[in-house]
Structures are given as C-alpha cells and as structure tokens.
Design a protein around this motif. Structure first.
Motif, PDB file in Angstrom:
ATOM      1  N   GLU A 157       0.714  -1.387  -0.310  1.00 53.93           N
ATOM      2  CA  GLU A 157      -0.101  -0.255  -0.177  1.00 53.93           C
ATOM      3  C   GLU A 157       0.625   0.850   0.111  1.00 53.93           C
ATOM      4  OE1 GLU A 157      -3.283   0.468   2.951  1.00 53.93           O
ATOM      5  OE2 GLU A 157      -3.764  -1.864   2.503  1.00 53.93           O
ATOM      6  N   GLY A 158       2.071   0.953   0.598  1.00 53.71           N
ATOM      7  CA  GLY A 158       3.136   2.642   0.421  1.00 53.71           C
ATOM      8  C   GLY A 158       3.546   2.572  -0.589  1.00 53.71           C
ATOM      9  N   PHE A 159       3.188   1.752  -1.669  1.00 55.23           N
ATOM     10  CA  PHE A 159       3.680   2.125  -3.302  1.00 55.23           C
ATOM     11  C   PHE A 159       2.705   3.112  -3.623  1.00 55.23           C
ATOM     12  CE2 PHE A 159       5.940  -2.428  -3.242  1.00 55.23           C
ATOM     13  CZ  PHE A 159       7.096  -1.518  -3.193  1.00 55.23           C
ATOM     14  N   ALA A 210      -0.744  -0.175  -7.343  1.00 59.13           N
ATOM     15  CA  ALA A 210      -1.521  -0.424  -5.907  1.00 59.13           C
ATOM     16  C   ALA A 210      -1.410   0.832  -5.107  1.00 59.13           C
ATOM     17  CB  ALA A 210       0.302  -0.322  -5.212  1.00 59.13           C
ATOM     18  N   HIS A 211      -3.104   0.802  -4.195  1.00 61.93           N
ATOM     19  CA  HIS A 211      -3.430   2.181  -3.719  1.00 61.93           C
ATOM     20  C   HIS A 211      -3.505   2.085  -2.508  1.00 61.93           C
ATOM     21  CE1 HIS A 211      -5.562   2.693  -7.564  1.00 61.93           C
ATOM     22  NE2 HIS A 211      -5.339   0.924  -7.645  1.00 61.93           N
ATOM     23  N   LEU A 212      -3.032   3.008  -1.574  1.00 57.12           N
ATOM     24  CA  LEU A 212      -3.299   3.990  -0.015  1.00 57.12           C
ATOM     25  C   LEU A 212      -4.258   3.574   0.040  1.00 57.12           C
ATOM     26  CD1 LEU A 212      -0.741   3.474   1.658  1.00 57.12           C
ATOM     27  CD2 LEU A 212      -0.929   7.184   1.305  1.00 57.12           C
ATOM     28  N   ASP A 213      -5.137   2.599   0.601  1.00 54.09           N
ATOM     29  CA  ASP A 213      -6.081   2.672   0.811  1.00 54.09           C
ATOM     30  C   ASP A 213      -6.916   0.716   0.477  1.00 54.09           C
ATOM     31  OD1 ASP A 213      -9.696   3.831   0.391  1.00 54.09           O
ATOM     32  OD2 ASP A 213      -9.668   1.735  -0.270  1.00 54.09           O
ATOM     33  N   ARG A 265      -9.204  -1.061   1.887  1.00 54.89           N
ATOM     34  CA  ARG A 265     -10.338  -1.533   1.885  1.00 54.89           C
ATOM     35  C   ARG A 265     -10.350  -1.929  -0.495  1.00 54.89           C
ATOM     36  NH1 ARG A 265     -15.202  -0.949  -1.651  1.00 54.89           N
ATOM     37  NH2 ARG A 265     -17.195  -1.855  -1.228  1.00 54.89           N
ATOM     38  N   THR A 266      -9.345  -0.799  -0.616  1.00 50.84           N
ATOM     39  CA  THR A 266      -9.159  -1.201  -2.639  1.00 50.84           C
ATOM     40  C   THR A 266      -8.458  -2.443  -2.832  1.00 50.84           C
ATOM     41  OG1 THR A 266      -9.946   0.878  -3.474  1.00 50.84           O
ATOM     42  CG2 THR A 266      -8.634  -0.956  -4.902  1.00 50.84           C
ATOM     43  N   THR A 267      -7.261  -2.215  -0.799  1.00 51.05           N
ATOM     44  CA  THR A 267      -6.120  -3.479  -1.791  1.00 51.05           C
ATOM     45  C   THR A 267      -6.636  -4.865  -1.449  1.00 51.05           C
ATOM     46  OG1 THR A 267      -4.684  -1.719  -1.442  1.00 51.05           O
ATOM     47  CG2 THR A 267      -3.824  -3.969  -0.972  1.00 51.05           C
ATOM     48  N   TYR A 268      -7.836  -4.652  -0.600  1.00 51.49           N
ATOM     49  CA  TYR A 268      -8.514  -5.348  -0.289  1.00 51.49           C
ATOM     50  C   TYR A 268      -9.160  -5.998  -1.398  1.00 51.49           C
ATOM     51  CZ  TYR A 268     -11.965  -9.153   1.732  1.00 51.49           C
ATOM     52  OH  TYR A 268     -12.637 -10.028   2.247  1.00 51.49           O
ATOM     53  N   LEU A 269     -10.099  -5.896  -1.941  1.00 55.36           N
ATOM     54  CA  LEU A 269     -10.677  -6.641  -3.202  1.00 55.36           C
ATOM     55  C   LEU A 269     -10.328  -6.794  -4.151  1.00 55.36           C
ATOM     56  CD1 LEU A 269     -13.204  -3.517  -3.082  1.00 55.36           C
ATOM     57  CD2 LEU A 269     -13.925  -5.181  -2.322  1.00 55.36           C
ATOM     58  N   GLN A 270      -8.686  -5.432  -4.240  1.00 55.71           N
ATOM     59  CA  GLN A 270      -7.974  -6.863  -5.323  1.00 55.71           C
ATOM     60  C   GLN A 270      -6.878  -8.168  -4.553  1.00 55.71           C
ATOM     61  OE1 GLN A 270      -4.846  -3.281  -5.522  1.00 55.71           O
ATOM     62  NE2 GLN A 270      -6.067  -2.425  -7.509  1.00 55.71           N
ATOM     63  N   ALA A 271      -7.041  -8.454  -3.784  1.00 50.51           N
ATOM     64  CA  ALA A 271      -6.616  -9.523  -3.398  1.00 50.51           C
ATOM     65  C   ALA A 271      -7.717 -10.736  -3.490  1.00 50.51           C
ATOM     66  CB  ALA A 271      -6.024  -9.835  -2.463  1.00 50.51           C
ATOM     67  N   VAL A 272      -8.909 -10.449  -2.524  1.00 50.61           N
ATOM     68  CA  VAL A 272      -9.468 -11.541  -2.962  1.00 50.61           C
ATOM     69  C   VAL A 272     -10.379 -11.144  -4.811  1.00 50.61           C
ATOM     70  CG1 VAL A 272     -10.639 -10.975  -0.664  1.00 50.61           C
ATOM     71  CG2 VAL A 272     -11.860  -9.510  -2.547  1.00 50.61           C
ATOM     72  N   ALA A 273     -10.099 -10.767  -5.386  1.00 50.41           N
ATOM     73  CA  ALA A 273     -10.347 -11.008  -6.904  1.00 50.41           C
ATOM     74  C   ALA A 273      -9.630 -11.900  -7.372  1.00 50.41           C
ATOM     75  CB  ALA A 273     -10.435  -9.592  -7.926  1.00 50.41           C
ATOM     76  N   VAL A 274      -8.315 -12.136  -6.864  1.00 54.47           N
ATOM     77  CA  VAL A 274      -7.241 -12.628  -7.117  1.00 54.47           C
ATOM     78  C   VAL A 274      -7.583 -13.977  -6.037  1.00 54.47           C
ATOM     79  CG1 VAL A 274      -5.309 -13.538  -7.284  1.00 54.47           C
ATOM     80  CG2 VAL A 274      -5.405 -11.163  -7.665  1.00 54.47           C
ATOM     81  N   ARG A 275      -8.037 -14.317  -4.831  1.00 55.39           N
ATOM     82  CA  ARG A 275      -7.851 -15.620  -4.294  1.00 55.39           C
ATOM     83  C   ARG A 275      -9.253 -14.836  -3.145  1.00 55.39           C
ATOM     84  NH1 ARG A 275      -3.194 -17.357  -0.337  1.00 55.39           N
ATOM     85  NH2 ARG A 275      -4.595 -18.627  -0.350  1.00 55.39           N
TER      86      ARG A 275
END
Length: 287
Positions: A87-89, A98-101, A103-113
């Motif tokens: 997220e720091g990126f 990468a997003h400093l957020d 919720r957005t980071t989590y949604l990106q992760a669960v879209a893959v797994r």
C-alpha cells in the motif's frame, strides 16, 4: 552519562509494553545499543542489551504461543508487514496498481484469491511476492520513493495540531481555490487566522530540524554523547522510510529535535552572561 543498568531495565519494560501497541518499537533498543558502542566497553553494552532487548522478547513469548495455537505460526508481533509495504507504493503514482487504501487493496486481493481473510498470515503471504517483484523490477522507483519519504519525514511530516478550524477541509486553501475564492491574497483576507496557523505549521518542523543540525555542527566534538538520543529518530526512520510514512508515526522525533534545538536557542539567550565555550548541555545531561 554513566548509562546505569536500571535505565535499560526500564527501557526493556517500556519497549515490551510499546511493542504490543506498535511492533516497530521493538527495534529501538538495537539502535540505542549500537549508539553506545563508541561510549562503553563491549561487555557493558552487552549487559544493557540483554535487558533492553531481552525483556521485550520474553514478554512477546505468550503472544507467539497464542499465534502458533491459532494460526500454526509462532508470529512474534503481528501480520500486515507485506500489505503495508504494498500500500505504501500507492503514496505516489505507480505501475503496479498499488493503492494507499485498505479497502481497495483487499478487494484487489480477493479478486485473485477469494479464500483470503483480511489480516491473516495468508493475507500477508499474498503480498510478499508482489512486493519483491516490484522492488526487483523497479529499483529506481523504490529508491526515489524512499528519498521522498526521508525528506518529508525530516522536514514536512504534516502533523495536524488538533485545531478544529484549521483542520476543517472547508477552510483549506485547495477548497477555497476550487470554489472560486481566488489566490493566496484572497485566502489571507478571508481566513487570516487559519492562514497564519497553517504557515507556522509548515515552518515549525523544518525550523526545528535546522536548529538540531546547528547544534550537531557547532558542538560536534560531543557527537558520542548525542548518539543515544539520535537513535530514536534513526530507528523510526529506518522502519518508516522502507515501509510507509504517515506523519503521526514521527511525532516522537519532534521531541528529539526540540531537545537539540534548545541548545542553540539557550546559547543565544545566555550570550550576554558568560556564555560557555560550546553549546550548553542538552536537557537532562550534566554540564
């Protein structure tokens, strides 16, 4: 100046409590002990290290046992190391997505797994290869980000002062401009008090840092005495710069800058009454 053992026992207890709140505090004793090497024999440093670093490690053993029972991993502090770096990126535009957020980071992760659970060791593991690939593929980007964080951390951390009117987004210059209020002159006329406080806020940290540098330059012969105190900002920056920077993480650093900055100010105030040959001792030190 003797660095009594009882102080390091107290440091160990304080770091043990602090690590449960902020895991990166655990590294502070290592930097303090490294700063003592030019001042004390190795055996004395080792004894103080056993107390300052050993006590926190022992205090974390029950937490590691608990984590091993629940997650089947003896995690000493906490997870979220790799997601935080990722997220720091997002602090700056990047090519990694990468997003400093959170919720957005989590949604990106669960879209893959889809089986990932936020905050678990598996969630942490998901970001480790992504971070490593980003660092290896774009070392220039990472280096420039670290330099940006270092400059901002030292000079412009942007810590709020808790003054409601000043922190109100409606009173910000960006908002004023966006709503057609005009330029800086118009803003000063519309919000004179807010503008004044904001100006002081933006010059306070750079001023403290410059005064601290002045102390170190003028009284450089006492550099060995300054090292343990300087270990605090170094330990914080050594963690924050590679991971992620938020100004509030560096609030303890301001206290160190104030101590250093007090020396040249005191020398100036006392200049008319038998000034010492060098900058006065820092508060809490013997003359």
């Amino acid at each position: 100046r003797d660095y009594p053992v009882r102080d390091f026992r107290a440091m160990g207890l304080a770091v043990a409590a602090g690590t449960y709140l902020k895991p990166t505090v655990l590294l502070l004793p290592l930097f303090v002990l490294a700063a003592l090497l030019p001042r004390l024999p190795g055996r004395r440093v080792l004894l103080r290290g056993v107390l300052a670093f050993g006590i926190p490690i022992l205090a974390l053993v029950p937490w590691a046992v608990r984590n091993d029972r629940i997650f089947h991993r003896p995690i000493l502090t906490s997870t979220f190391f790799w997601p935080t770096i990722w997220e720091g990126f997002g602090e700056v535009p990047n090519q990694f997505g990468a997003h400093l957020d959170d919720r957005t980071t989590y949604l990106q992760a669960v879209a893959v797994r889809k089986d990932l659970v936020y905050g678990t060791p598996e969630y942490d593991d998901h970001f480790r290869p992504k971070v490593i690939r980003a660092v290896l593929s774009r070392p220039g980007f990472v280096a420039s980000l670290w330099i940006r964080r270092l400059v901002r951390g030292l000079l412009f951390p942007g810590n709020p002062w808790g003054i409601p009117r000043v922190e109100d987004p409606e009173a910000s210059f960006a908002r004023f401009q966006a709503t057609g209020g005009g330029g800086i002159a118009a803003y000063l006329k519309a919000y004179p008090g807010t503008a004044l406080v904001k100006a002081v806020q933006r010059t306070w940290e750079p001023l403290l840092f410059c005064l601290a540098l002045l102390t170190l330059a003028v009284d450089r012969s006492r550099w060995r005495e300054f090292l343990p105190l300087g270990a605090l900002p170094v330990s914080l920056l050594a963690v924050i710069v590679p991971i992620h920077l938020e100004g509030r993480y560096l609030l303890p650093v301001t206290q160190v800058w104030i101590l250093f900055a007090a020396a040249p100010i005191a020398a100036w105030l006392l200049s008319d009454s038998d000034p010492p040959s060098s900058v006065p001792s820092l508060p809490g030190e013997q003359a």
